[in-house]
Design an enzyme around this catalytic site. Structure first.
Site, PDB file in Angstrom:
ATOM      1  N   GLY A 110       6.056  -1.085   3.916  1.00  0.00           N
ATOM      2  CA  GLY A 110       6.872  -0.427   2.897  1.00  0.00           C
ATOM      3  C   GLY A 110       6.572   1.051   2.772  1.00  0.00           C
ATOM      4  CB  CYS A 111       3.397   2.905   2.508  1.00  0.00           C
ATOM      5  SG  CYS A 111       2.837   2.084   1.000  1.00  0.00           S
ATOM      6  CB  THR A 112       5.454   2.953   7.539  1.00  0.00           C
ATOM      7  OG1 THR A 112       4.032   2.772   7.619  1.00  0.00           O
ATOM      8  CG2 THR A 112       5.929   3.686   8.790  1.00  0.00           C
TER       9      THR A 112
END
Length: 216
Positions: A110-112
Protein backbone atom coordinates in the site's frame (compact mmCIF):
# COMPACT_ATOMS: atom_id res chain seq x y z
CA UNK A 1 -21.17 -38.82 26.19
CA UNK A 2 -23.76 -39.87 28.77
CA UNK A 3 -27.47 -39.15 28.45
CA UNK A 4 -30.44 -39.59 30.79
CA UNK A 5 -34.19 -39.46 30.28
CA UNK A 6 -36.85 -37.66 32.26
CA UNK A 7 -40.46 -36.78 31.49
CA UNK A 8 -42.97 -34.00 31.80
CA UNK A 9 -46.76 -33.97 31.55
CA UNK A 10 -48.47 -31.94 28.83
CA UNK A 11 -52.08 -30.98 29.50
CA UNK A 12 -54.22 -30.46 26.39
CA UNK A 13 -57.81 -29.95 27.57
CA UNK A 14 -59.03 -33.50 28.32
CA UNK A 15 -56.06 -35.42 26.99
CA UNK A 16 -53.08 -36.09 29.16
CA UNK A 17 -49.87 -37.33 27.63
CA UNK A 18 -46.49 -38.04 29.05
CA UNK A 19 -43.67 -37.10 26.69
CA UNK A 20 -40.07 -38.13 27.16
CA UNK A 21 -37.61 -35.31 27.63
CA UNK A 22 -34.12 -36.22 26.60
CA UNK A 23 -31.41 -34.56 28.62
CA UNK A 24 -28.07 -34.26 26.91
CA UNK A 25 -24.78 -33.51 28.53
CA UNK A 26 -22.87 -30.93 26.55
CA UNK A 27 -19.13 -30.88 26.71
CA UNK A 28 -17.02 -27.82 26.08
CA UNK A 29 -15.77 -27.37 22.55
CA UNK A 30 -12.10 -28.09 22.41
CA UNK A 31 -9.92 -25.80 20.38
CA UNK A 32 -6.23 -25.22 20.27
CA UNK A 33 -4.58 -21.93 21.07
CA UNK A 34 -1.06 -21.44 19.78
CA UNK A 35 1.43 -21.45 22.59
CA UNK A 36 4.21 -20.10 20.46
CA UNK A 37 4.03 -16.63 19.03
CA UNK A 38 3.59 -16.39 15.29
CA UNK A 39 4.10 -13.33 13.14
CA UNK A 40 2.52 -11.98 9.99
CA UNK A 41 3.14 -8.82 8.02
CA UNK A 42 0.21 -6.56 7.22
CA UNK A 43 0.74 -3.27 5.38
CA UNK A 44 4.15 -2.80 6.92
CA UNK A 45 3.33 -3.77 10.51
CA UNK A 46 4.32 -7.01 12.16
CA UNK A 47 1.35 -8.50 13.96
CA UNK A 48 2.09 -11.04 16.68
CA UNK A 49 -0.42 -13.76 17.57
CA UNK A 50 -0.07 -15.59 20.88
CA UNK A 51 -2.18 -17.37 23.47
CA UNK A 52 -2.43 -14.18 25.49
CA UNK A 53 -4.33 -11.14 24.26
CA UNK A 54 -3.85 -8.02 26.30
CA UNK A 55 -6.90 -5.82 26.82
CA UNK A 56 -7.04 -2.40 25.19
CA UNK A 57 -6.66 0.24 27.87
CA UNK A 58 -8.76 3.38 27.97
CA UNK A 59 -5.61 5.47 27.62
CA UNK A 60 -4.60 3.74 24.39
CA UNK A 61 -8.11 4.12 23.00
CA UNK A 62 -8.02 7.81 23.84
CA UNK A 63 -4.83 8.15 21.82
CA UNK A 64 -6.48 6.43 18.88
CA UNK A 65 -9.63 8.53 18.87
CA UNK A 66 -8.59 12.08 19.67
CA UNK A 67 -6.27 13.87 17.25
CA UNK A 68 -3.85 16.42 18.64
CA UNK A 69 -3.51 18.41 15.42
CA UNK A 70 -6.82 19.55 13.98
CA UNK A 71 -8.10 21.53 11.03
CA UNK A 72 -7.65 25.27 11.51
CA UNK A 73 -4.73 24.78 13.88
CA UNK A 74 -1.14 25.86 13.25
CA UNK A 75 0.90 22.71 12.66
CA UNK A 76 3.55 22.16 15.35
CA UNK A 77 7.10 22.39 14.08
CA UNK A 78 9.51 19.48 14.12
CA UNK A 79 12.94 18.58 12.77
CA UNK A 80 13.67 15.14 11.27
CA UNK A 81 16.35 13.66 9.04
CA UNK A 82 15.58 13.21 5.35
CA UNK A 83 16.63 10.32 3.10
CA UNK A 84 20.12 11.82 2.85
CA UNK A 85 20.54 12.11 6.60
CA UNK A 86 20.16 15.89 6.61
CA UNK A 87 17.95 17.55 9.28
CA UNK A 88 14.83 19.20 7.87
CA UNK A 89 12.44 21.47 9.79
CA UNK A 90 8.80 21.90 8.87
CA UNK A 91 9.09 25.67 9.28
CA UNK A 92 11.46 25.66 6.31
CA UNK A 93 8.43 25.27 4.05
CA UNK A 94 6.43 28.24 5.32
CA UNK A 95 5.32 30.45 2.49
CA UNK A 96 4.01 27.59 0.37
CA UNK A 97 1.35 24.88 0.80
CA UNK A 98 2.64 21.57 2.16
CA UNK A 99 1.18 18.09 1.66
CA UNK A 100 2.47 16.06 4.60
CA UNK A 101 1.59 12.39 4.53
CA UNK A 102 2.20 9.84 7.28
CA UNK A 103 2.46 6.26 6.03
CA UNK A 104 3.16 2.91 7.76
CA UNK A 105 6.44 1.73 6.17
CA UNK A 106 8.72 1.67 3.15
CA UNK A 107 8.50 -1.18 0.65
CA UNK A 108 5.04 -2.39 1.65
CA UNK A 109 2.33 -2.83 -1.01
CA UNK A 110 0.00 0.00 0.00
CA UNK A 111 2.78 2.44 0.86
CA UNK A 112 4.60 1.77 -2.40
CA UNK A 113 1.40 2.44 -4.36
CA UNK A 114 0.88 5.67 -2.45
CA UNK A 115 4.48 6.83 -2.88
CA UNK A 116 4.42 6.13 -6.62
CA UNK A 117 1.05 7.86 -7.00
CA UNK A 118 2.51 10.99 -5.37
CA UNK A 119 5.48 10.65 -7.72
CA UNK A 120 3.29 10.36 -10.81
CA UNK A 121 1.30 13.45 -9.79
CA UNK A 122 4.27 15.41 -8.46
CA UNK A 123 4.22 17.95 -11.29
CA UNK A 124 0.56 18.67 -10.53
CA UNK A 125 1.47 19.40 -6.92
CA UNK A 126 4.33 21.63 -8.05
CA UNK A 127 1.98 23.46 -10.39
CA UNK A 128 -0.28 24.11 -7.38
CA UNK A 129 2.78 25.50 -5.58
CA UNK A 130 2.76 22.70 -3.00
CA UNK A 131 5.59 20.67 -1.51
CA UNK A 132 5.11 16.93 -0.83
CA UNK A 133 6.69 15.31 2.24
CA UNK A 134 6.34 11.70 3.37
CA UNK A 135 6.93 10.55 6.96
CA UNK A 136 7.30 7.06 8.42
CA UNK A 137 9.24 5.38 11.22
CA UNK A 138 11.88 3.98 8.84
CA UNK A 139 15.46 5.23 9.12
CA UNK A 140 17.21 7.45 6.57
CA UNK A 141 18.96 4.52 4.88
CA UNK A 142 15.64 2.79 4.26
CA UNK A 143 14.16 6.00 2.88
CA UNK A 144 17.14 6.52 0.59
CA UNK A 145 16.83 3.02 -0.87
CA UNK A 146 13.05 3.40 -1.22
CA UNK A 147 13.29 6.80 -2.92
CA UNK A 148 16.06 5.61 -5.23
CA UNK A 149 14.29 2.41 -6.25
CA UNK A 150 11.04 4.16 -7.18
CA UNK A 151 12.58 7.48 -8.28
CA UNK A 152 10.65 9.54 -5.75
CA UNK A 153 11.29 13.26 -6.38
CA UNK A 154 10.15 14.50 -2.97
CA UNK A 155 11.40 14.46 0.62
CA UNK A 156 10.99 11.47 2.95
CA UNK A 157 11.52 12.11 6.65
CA UNK A 158 12.58 9.56 9.25
CA UNK A 159 10.43 9.57 12.37
CA UNK A 160 12.22 6.80 14.26
CA UNK A 161 10.37 6.06 17.46
CA UNK A 162 7.26 7.69 15.96
CA UNK A 163 7.65 10.79 18.12
CA UNK A 164 6.16 13.21 15.58
CA UNK A 165 3.38 10.73 14.77
CA UNK A 166 2.48 10.63 18.47
CA UNK A 167 2.85 14.40 18.92
CA UNK A 168 0.44 14.97 16.05
CA UNK A 169 -1.96 12.29 17.29
CA UNK A 170 -2.05 10.40 14.01
CA UNK A 171 -4.61 7.64 14.66
CA UNK A 172 -3.63 4.01 14.20
CA UNK A 173 -5.73 1.17 12.83
CA UNK A 174 -6.63 -2.23 14.30
CA UNK A 175 -6.52 -0.77 17.83
CA UNK A 176 -3.10 0.71 17.24
CA UNK A 177 -1.48 -2.44 15.83
CA UNK A 178 -1.15 -0.79 12.43
CA UNK A 179 0.39 2.69 11.98
CA UNK A 180 -2.18 5.06 10.49
CA UNK A 181 -2.12 6.48 6.98
CA UNK A 182 -3.04 10.14 7.25
CA UNK A 183 -2.40 13.19 5.07
CA UNK A 184 -2.38 16.85 6.10
CA UNK A 185 -2.54 19.85 3.80
CA UNK A 186 -1.03 22.99 5.32
CA UNK A 187 -1.50 26.43 3.80
CA UNK A 188 1.37 28.87 3.22
CA UNK A 189 1.08 30.02 6.84
CA UNK A 190 1.46 26.50 8.21
CA UNK A 191 -2.20 26.17 9.22
CA UNK A 192 -3.89 22.79 8.71
CA UNK A 193 -6.60 23.08 6.07
CA UNK A 194 -7.31 19.41 5.30
CA UNK A 195 -6.90 16.11 7.12
CA UNK A 196 -7.53 12.95 5.11
CA UNK A 197 -7.39 9.40 6.50
CA UNK A 198 -7.77 6.26 4.41
CA UNK A 199 -5.71 3.20 5.31
CA UNK A 200 -6.83 0.79 2.63
CA UNK A 201 -7.12 3.08 -0.41
CA UNK A 202 -3.69 4.74 -0.40
CA UNK A 203 -4.02 6.30 -3.85
CA UNK A 204 -7.13 8.23 -2.75
CA UNK A 205 -4.85 10.50 -0.71
CA UNK A 206 -3.45 11.93 -3.94
CA UNK A 207 -6.89 12.46 -5.49
CA UNK A 208 -8.32 14.19 -2.42
CA UNK A 209 -5.36 16.48 -1.78
CA UNK A 210 -5.10 17.56 -5.42
CA UNK A 211 -8.83 18.22 -5.50
CA UNK A 212 -8.51 20.39 -2.41
CA UNK A 213 -5.48 22.32 -3.70
CA UNK A 214 -7.17 23.05 -7.01
CA UNK A 215 -10.28 24.35 -5.24
CA UNK A 216 -8.35 26.47 -2.74
Amino acid sequence: MAASSSSFTLCNHTTLRTLPLRKTLVTKTQFSVPTKSSESNFFGSTLTHSSYISPVSSSSLKGLIFAKVNKGQAAPDFTLKDQNGKPVSLKKYKGKPVVLYFYPADETPGCTKQACAFRDSYEKFKKAGAEVIGISGDDSASHKAFASKYKLPYTLLSDEGNKVRKDWGVPGDLFGALPGRQTYVLDKNGVVQLIYNNQFQPEKHIDETLKFLKAA
